[in-house]
Motif scaffolding. Structure first.
Motif, PDB file in Angstrom:
ATOM      1  N   THR A   2       0.868  -1.061  -0.633  1.00 11.76           N
ATOM      2  CA  THR A   2      -0.342   0.134  -0.056  1.00 11.76           C
ATOM      3  C   THR A   2       0.768   1.192   0.129  1.00 11.76           C
ATOM      4  N   ARG A 129     -17.799  -4.049  -1.443  1.00  9.65           N
ATOM      5  CA  ARG A 129     -16.507  -4.691  -0.454  1.00  9.65           C
ATOM      6  C   ARG A 129     -15.015  -4.581  -1.807  1.00  9.65           C
ATOM      7  N   GLY A 130     -15.304  -4.770  -2.588  1.00  5.53           N
ATOM      8  CA  GLY A 130     -14.469  -5.464  -3.427  1.00  5.53           C
ATOM      9  C   GLY A 130     -14.377  -6.972  -4.062  1.00  5.53           C
ATOM     10  N   ASP A 171      -4.260  -0.632  -2.519  1.00  7.41           N
ATOM     11  CA  ASP A 171      -4.513   0.638  -2.401  1.00  7.41           C
ATOM     12  C   ASP A 171      -6.601   0.786  -3.354  1.00  7.41           C
ATOM     13  N   ILE A 172      -6.644   1.169  -4.207  1.00  6.38           N
ATOM     14  CA  ILE A 172      -7.759   1.007  -5.056  1.00  6.38           C
ATOM     15  C   ILE A 172      -9.017   0.097  -4.947  1.00  6.38           C
ATOM     16  N   PRO A 175     -10.546  -1.748   1.200  1.00 12.87           N
ATOM     17  CA  PRO A 175     -10.429  -1.241   2.202  1.00 12.87           C
ATOM     18  C   PRO A 175      -9.714  -0.634   2.873  1.00 12.87           C
ATOM     19  N   SER A 629      -6.812   6.399  -4.450  1.00 12.60           N
ATOM     20  CA  SER A 629      -7.218   5.193  -2.665  1.00 12.60           C
ATOM     21  C   SER A 629      -8.452   5.192  -2.461  1.00 12.60           C
ATOM     22  N   TRP A 630      -9.062   3.867  -1.889  1.00 15.28           N
ATOM     23  CA  TRP A 630      -9.822   3.314  -1.326  1.00 15.28           C
ATOM     24  C   TRP A 630     -10.795   4.450  -0.980  1.00 15.28           C
ATOM     25  N   GLU A 631     -10.827   4.984   0.006  1.00 14.82           N
ATOM     26  CA  GLU A 631     -11.847   6.385   0.539  1.00 14.82           C
ATOM     27  C   GLU A 631     -11.896   7.168  -0.362  1.00 14.82           C
ATOM     28  N   GLY A 647     -15.100   3.349  -6.685  1.00 15.98           N
ATOM     29  CA  GLY A 647     -13.830   3.097  -7.364  1.00 15.98           C
ATOM     30  C   GLY A 647     -13.392   3.334  -8.695  1.00 15.98           C
TER      31      GLY A 647
END
Length: 658
Positions: A2, A129-130, A171-172, A175, A629-631, A647
């Motif tokens: 990350t 959540r990916g 990172d993407i 979470p 990033s995720w956020e 994302g």
């Protein structure tokens, strides 16, 4: 791995140019441009130090001989290209903060397949959540690069899509707080290749993936491969897990590739060095960028083979860096790594059939500063009878043959053109090494060292190589090389004329007598890229309006012989989104560059496929929103808020006439 919390501390922060993100440098190639050049064996092959200084001074003052009449920027009202099945008015350059795909008037785009799309029933789609390791192994992978769209013979409504998956951005994808081993296993599954059946309603319509299609397949970082060719079984390829040196798990960091006349897909393993922890104490390791800073992804925590400092695993990195071949028609087949083509950081594997001999020729570049251009010639001949037996015969053609590396010689710049002659230097011939002091398997496993011994010409990152279907000429994209001409590094030469070359160039090669098996060739610089006002830019002799272009990466041809160029980090003078350009290679408009599309913020244009007779253009959109990033995503391509995953998602898109 990350990078969310320490982006400012990334090695390439403040050192990139154009729209290239330091995150991309970190994740794709482990900050290769920040590190010492692996090739420390280069010579001054063309000019003296004084000549180098003259070239630097001329280029910087704008007096460089290849500067031509100033080209003005194309406007959307510019004339369409002659002889094109895809008539379009070029789009204007796109600022690098635009999170959109832009296409010419009269065209539209839509996704064909996106990261996380299931290939089989019962596999979950990408969630908010990916994804998970098990799901990713049966979903479309991450960061697609090489691409082909292969319609079934005799059908306009069915076909196969093949894409490879270069690298991941955790990172993407995940979470904050996701378990590191969970991420490692998922990322391993997100690498590799995807084979997907596709369908459409009719000619010219949009393709869509078919879930549970008979050819559907995911090849990942753990899929078994066999080794072929002279180095298979060599002690240099043996490990504790594979004492015979003939079976490897996985393919990594796949970049450009090629499609063979017999319908298989070739893919080049490129920046594979970054996945391994190594001692980095030998010349052989250092020459390939292997060292103790490898594997920040910590894959060794889930698979011991990525720790090459462990007893029994020292040779594991030697099992990567090959051209791999996959049969998209047979999902039960075992893919192959071809040792006869040498071990480098492969970008491209473009196949041509030599008309005079019927032999198969494969061109490939080694994508690193001051590396080389290679050519493989098969020992046996291509069988064009079209039978099942012929296809099986052809699938073995890359097992055995001769490997060559290119040496370029300039004829002087007084004629106002960078051009000259060249020779293909044999590294292997007739099953024997042609490099003094190196055995056959050493030449194939340590190909970079062999090529340096034979005084090949160090180029400015030779990437994709493609053969024109009309003229048979060979085109090589040299993306850039900001180290060219710096103290202690090779200086400029006629084939690489610009110091600190940030914008790249395209080389046009004509094999002697039109035979791809020839040992001699002529060459010239077809494009010297950059913004229209950059000193030394050159557009094939064309002096009219052109679109700005820099960092040529992937190449493709349409049926009329027009060259299509995708960019990776363009241009250095002004920040623009990466793009796809069309360039005529012959006639009145030879060298005219016209921009066809641009991709979203942070993304790279990869793997162009031009089906101009069908009215379609395909590209792989890689690493959109790389700096996010995720956020805090910096791109929402391609769903733009319509999907559950918020994302960006790397994807294959199709552009058709509206």
């Amino acid at each position: 791995m990350t990078v969310s919390d320490n982006r400012a501390a990334l090695p390439m922060a403040g050192h990139t140019h154009g729209n290239r993100s330091p995150v991309t440098c970190h994740l794709r190639c482990a900050d290769a441009c920040f590190k010492p050049v692996p090739n420390q064996s280069t010579d001054e092959t063309f000019h003296s130090i004084a000549s180098r200084a003259l070239s630097r001074r001329s280029a910087m003052t704008g007096a460089f001989v290849l500067s031509v009449a100033a080209a003005t920027t194309l406007t959307p009202e510019s004339a369409e290209a002659a002889g094109s099945n895809l008539p379009f008015n070029p789009i204007g350059a796109t600022p690098d903060d635009v999170d959109a795909v832009r296409v010419p008037g009269g065209y539209r785009w839509q996704p064909v397949i996106k990261w996380g799309d299931p290939l089989f029933s019962g596999v979950p789609a990408l969630s908010a959540r990916g994804t998970t390791p098990a799901a990713q192994a049966r979903q479309f992978g991450y960061n697609c690069d090489y691409l082909d769209i292969m319609p079934d013979k005799g059908s306009t409504t069915r076909g196969i899509l093949v894409a490879n998956h270069e690298y991941t951005n955790e990172d993407i994808m995940f979470p904050p707080g996701t378990d590191a081993k969970f991420m490692a296993r998922t990322a391993l599954a997100a690498h590799g290749m995807s084979v997907v059946e596709i369908s459409r309603s009719g000619a010219g319509a949009a393709w869509k993936p078919v879930r549970d299609g008979p050819p559907n397949r995911r090849i990942t970082g753990t899929t078994p491969f066999t080794m072929s060719g002279p180095a298979a079984g060599s002690p240099l390829l043996r490990t504790a897990a594979d004492p015979m040196g003939r079976r490897v798990h996985g393919t990594l960091n796949n970049c450009a590739g090629g499609t063979t006349p017999w319908g298989t897909i070739l893919s080049g393993e490129e920046n594979w060095n970054q996945y391994f922890l190594c001692a980095g104490t030998s010349e052989k390791e250092e020459r390939y960028g292997l060292g103790p800073d490898g594997d920040e992804r910590m894959w060794r925590s889930v698979d011991p083979r990525f720790d090459a400092t462990r007893p029994g695993y020292r040779n594991e990195p030697n099992r990567f860096g090959w051209i791999v071949e996959v049969d998209p028609e047979d999902p039960a087949s075992t893919p192959v790594k071809h040792t006869a083509l040498g071990r480098i950081k492969h970008e491209a594997a473009s196949v041509a059939i030599d008309k005079a001999t019927g032999k198969v020729v494969v061109y490939t570049g080694d994508d690193e500063r001051f590396e080389y251009l290679y050519k493989f010639i098969s020992r046996r001949h291509y069988d064009d009878s079209g039978t099942a037996a012929a296809r099986e015969h052809n699938k073995k053609l890359l097992n055995d043959g001769d490997l060559f590396v290119a040496r370029f010689t300039g004829d002087g710049r007084q004629d106002g053109v960078c051009d000259g002659t060249g020779v293909w230097i044999p590294l292997t011939m007739g099953g024997k090494s042609m490099v003094p002091g190196m055995s056959l398997d050493e030449v194939l496993v340590y190909t970079r060292l062999a090529a340096s011994k034979m005084k090949a010409t160090p180029m400015d990152r030779p990437e994709d190589v493609q053969v024109s279907p009309m003229s048979g000429r060979v085109y090589m994209a040299c993306t850039n090389n900001s180290k060219r001409g710096l103290p202690g590094e090779p200086g400029t030469d006629e084939a690489n004329p610009r110091p600190e070359n940030k914008d790249g160039h395209v080389v046009e090669i004509t094999e002697m007598d039109g035979e791809h098996t020839s040992r001699r060739f002529t060459w010239l610089l077809f494009l010297i890229c950059g913004d229209k006002d950059s000193a030394g830019t050159y557009f094939g002799g064309y002096t009219g309006p052109v679109s700005p272009i820099a960092c040529p990466d992937n190449l493709a041809f349409d049926s009329r012989g027009n060259l299509w160029i995708s960019t990776d980090g363009q241009p250095s003078a002004i920040g623009l989104d990466d793009a796809l350009h069309c360039v005529e290679t012959a006639g009145t408009y030879r060298g005219r560059v016209r921009q066809f599309l641009s991709v979203p913020a942070g993304a790279e244009t990869c793997g162009p496929v031009i089906h101009d007779k069908d009215g379609s253009v395909f590209v792989a959109v890689q690493h959109p929103g790389e700096d996010g990033s995720w956020e805090a995503p910096q791109s929402h391509f391609p769903d733009y808020g319509k999907g559950v995953f918020k994302g960006p998602r790397p994807a294959v898109i199709q552009v058709t006439r509206a």
